[in-house]
Scaffold this motif. Sequence first.
Motif, PDB file in Angstrom:
ATOM      1  N   VAL A 137       0.744  -1.425   0.079  1.00 42.19           N
ATOM      2  CA  VAL A 137       0.155  -0.030  -0.122  1.00 42.19           C
ATOM      3  C   VAL A 137       0.861   1.429  -0.086  1.00 42.19           C
ATOM      4  N   TYR A 138       2.144   1.149   0.687  1.00 42.56           N
ATOM      5  CA  TYR A 138       2.939   2.230   0.892  1.00 42.56           C
ATOM      6  C   TYR A 138       4.132   1.873   1.023  1.00 42.56           C
ATOM      7  N   LEU A 139       5.179   2.533   0.186  1.00 44.67           N
ATOM      8  CA  LEU A 139       6.769   2.160   0.111  1.00 44.67           C
ATOM      9  C   LEU A 139       7.213   3.523   0.112  1.00 44.67           C
ATOM     10  N   ALA A 140       8.294   3.691   1.259  1.00 39.69           N
ATOM     11  CA  ALA A 140       8.908   5.045   1.221  1.00 39.69           C
ATOM     12  C   ALA A 140      10.391   4.937   1.491  1.00 39.69           C
ATOM     13  N   PHE A 141      11.270   5.414   1.310  1.00 41.12           N
ATOM     14  CA  PHE A 141      12.813   5.495   1.744  1.00 41.12           C
ATOM     15  C   PHE A 141      13.054   6.980   2.235  1.00 41.12           C
ATOM     16  N   LYS A 142      14.141   6.637   3.229  1.00 41.67           N
ATOM     17  CA  LYS A 142      14.700   8.085   3.626  1.00 41.67           C
ATOM     18  C   LYS A 142      16.170   7.792   3.697  1.00 41.67           C
TER      19      LYS A 142
END
Length: 226
Positions: free
Chosen positions: A184-189
């Motif tokens: 549903v949600y994929l994010a990188f920092k």
Amino acid sequence: RNTKIMSSSGGGGGGGGHHHHHHHDGQCSCHEEAKVDEVDYGTSLYPSIDLDGVRCLNEREDGMAPKCIKPYDKRNDTSESLLSDEDDHELLLFVPFSSQVKIKSFCLVGGKNGAAPAKVKMFVNREDVDFSNVNDLTPTQEFTLSELTGPDDFVPVKPHKFHNVAVLCLFISETHGADWSEIVYLAFKGESTKNVRHKGVAFVYEARANVKDHRVPEEDGVHKTI
């Protein structure tokens, strides 16, 4: 939930106890404690993702892959997601970056009803991964994911292994029980660099270097003309 992890050495005194003046002879653990006290998750890498280049093998519908990569203010939007084929939960997702990045942490929120990914393997700068070879390759790092991960639950990676990332491949190998998987949600920092990636060039050398994974030992040191 990105709270600081406190060390067990009674850190309630404001950390003043670390200003001692002994010689560092390799036995001191000050630096290790400092690392434990605060995890650097980095800043959002969303602006550095080449959304047009995001692709996926085994997605349920063509073009679904970028739908799980959303800006932070859309992190709770579950109306769009990436789904695998109904009877096959494996996904191979490729996320290219417009400039090389250093990844420090990631967040992956899965679907409900057991469709959330349980295991993910990550490969840095490999575009040659497919379902025929993915289980033979050594991942850069492998993670076991909670079904309850929320959009603010970032998982730290080993940052020294995620330097100069031009493209990241994610292999979803297990779910929490469902026959299909959903992201549903994929994010990188992390940190972005100013090294702009020339498409098709930046990772060619790394991919060739990784051929040594399959090399016969006798070939080492032999100069061959290609």
